[in-house]
Design a protein around this motif. Sequence first.
Motif, PDB file in Angstrom:
ATOM      1  N   SER A  16       0.925  -1.210  -0.091  1.00  0.00           N
ATOM      2  CA  SER A  16      -0.063   0.065   0.015  1.00  0.00           C
ATOM      3  C   SER A  16       0.963   1.299  -0.106  1.00  0.00           C
ATOM      4  CB  SER A  16      -0.883   0.046   1.180  1.00  0.00           C
ATOM      5  OG  SER A  16      -0.169   0.489   2.387  1.00  0.00           O
ATOM      6  N   PRO A  17       0.215   2.419  -0.227  1.00  0.00           N
ATOM      7  CA  PRO A  17       1.198   3.606  -0.302  1.00  0.00           C
ATOM      8  C   PRO A  17       1.537   3.912   0.978  1.00  0.00           C
ATOM      9  CG  PRO A  17      -0.784   3.857  -1.751  1.00  0.00           C
ATOM     10  CD  PRO A  17      -0.875   2.594  -1.010  1.00  0.00           C
ATOM     11  N   GLN A  18       0.923   3.536   2.003  1.00  0.00           N
ATOM     12  CA  GLN A  18       1.366   3.773   3.426  1.00  0.00           C
ATOM     13  C   GLN A  18       2.435   2.704   3.914  1.00  0.00           C
ATOM     14  OE1 GLN A  18      -2.101   3.312   2.552  1.00  0.00           O
ATOM     15  NE2 GLN A  18      -2.125   5.351   1.793  1.00  0.00           N
ATOM     16  N   ALA A  19       2.685   1.810   3.405  1.00  0.00           N
ATOM     17  CA  ALA A  19       3.717   0.695   3.989  1.00  0.00           C
ATOM     18  C   ALA A  19       5.029   1.298   3.927  1.00  0.00           C
ATOM     19  CB  ALA A  19       3.507  -0.633   3.008  1.00  0.00           C
ATOM     20  N   ASP A  20       5.812   1.010   4.812  1.00  0.00           N
ATOM     21  CA  ASP A  20       7.279   1.287   4.767  1.00  0.00           C
ATOM     22  C   ASP A  20       8.086   0.936   3.836  1.00  0.00           C
ATOM     23  OD1 ASP A  20       7.184   3.187   6.887  1.00  0.00           O
ATOM     24  OD2 ASP A  20       7.579   1.666   8.376  1.00  0.00           O
ATOM     25  N   GLU A  21       9.069   1.384   3.346  1.00  0.00           N
ATOM     26  CA  GLU A  21      10.010   0.462   2.337  1.00  0.00           C
ATOM     27  C   GLU A  21      11.244  -0.031   2.980  1.00  0.00           C
ATOM     28  OE1 GLU A  21       9.250   3.101  -1.665  1.00  0.00           O
ATOM     29  OE2 GLU A  21      10.887   3.640  -0.705  1.00  0.00           O
ATOM     30  N   ASP A 128      -6.534  -2.990 -12.254  1.00  0.00           N
ATOM     31  CA  ASP A 128      -5.698  -3.766 -11.462  1.00  0.00           C
ATOM     32  C   ASP A 128      -5.845  -3.756 -10.020  1.00  0.00           C
ATOM     33  OD1 ASP A 128      -3.258  -4.589 -10.165  1.00  0.00           O
ATOM     34  OD2 ASP A 128      -2.164  -3.322 -11.515  1.00  0.00           O
ATOM     35  N   GLU A 129      -6.158  -5.171  -9.509  1.00  0.00           N
ATOM     36  CA  GLU A 129      -6.567  -5.271  -8.201  1.00  0.00           C
ATOM     37  C   GLU A 129      -5.592  -5.537  -7.362  1.00  0.00           C
ATOM     38  OE1 GLU A 129      -9.791  -8.144  -7.995  1.00  0.00           O
ATOM     39  OE2 GLU A 129     -10.849  -7.164  -9.394  1.00  0.00           O
ATOM     40  N   MET A 130      -4.391  -5.771  -7.565  1.00  0.00           N
ATOM     41  CA  MET A 130      -3.197  -5.986  -6.840  1.00  0.00           C
ATOM     42  C   MET A 130      -2.553  -4.684  -6.518  1.00  0.00           C
ATOM     43  SD  MET A 130       0.084  -8.323  -7.070  1.00  0.00           S
ATOM     44  CE  MET A 130      -0.664  -9.997  -6.968  1.00  0.00           C
ATOM     45  N   VAL A 131      -2.302  -3.956  -7.451  1.00  0.00           N
ATOM     46  CA  VAL A 131      -1.747  -2.624  -7.340  1.00  0.00           C
ATOM     47  C   VAL A 131      -2.532  -1.565  -8.050  1.00  0.00           C
ATOM     48  CG1 VAL A 131       0.528  -1.198  -7.862  1.00  0.00           C
ATOM     49  CG2 VAL A 131       0.626  -3.531  -7.506  1.00  0.00           C
ATOM     50  N   LYS A 132      -3.380  -0.982  -6.837  1.00  0.00           N
ATOM     51  CA  LYS A 132      -4.440  -0.111  -7.432  1.00  0.00           C
ATOM     52  C   LYS A 132      -4.059   1.121  -8.510  1.00  0.00           C
ATOM     53  CE  LYS A 132      -7.095  -2.055  -4.513  1.00  0.00           C
ATOM     54  NZ  LYS A 132      -7.569  -3.489  -5.076  1.00  0.00           N
TER      55      LYS A 132
END
Length: 183
Positions: A16-21, A128-132
Amino acid sequence: MGGAEVNVWHDRVGLSPQADEDVEGIKEAVKVVEAEVEELEKLGIPSKYIFVFGFSMGGHVALQFFLQSAVSKRIGGVAAMSCFLAENSLAWRFIEEDRSVNTKICGTNSQSVDSSYPKLFQLHGEADEMVKEAWGYQTSTRLRENGIVHEYKSYPSLGHGLRHDAMRDIEQWMLVEEEVKSE
């Protein structure tokens, strides 16, 4: 993910966009791409004929390479499909802390930027359902907000996969970029 043994570019805590890298993992992945480009150059392939394309996590790495690597500035371009950069991505920190990078990255229709820098083409399937697709579009918007002019194209009914029309668009984009660099 989470340290499990899988065949990916780097670890992910979440998708998700909020996940840390995984900053160190991303740096290592970018080094792999740099080494591949340098190997092609050593084989005698002119840099302007080298394009990096990544899909999904590979697209993410291609974006990271584009934004972080001095090697990327030598090549013909970078295309990234079905991917995004996290909100707290290392790449954002790089371009937002060093605004001078904005003058170093060439974009379509940009006359004030050094044309020796690569172009960027970002693509995404609307289904795309995995990577919106919204995540990819958010990345595109934030790139533009940071002065990085690029092409973004979405494909109706395309899920998390490749399709002939998208591949044809990448091919056409590469050919146009090559014509521009040859002039």
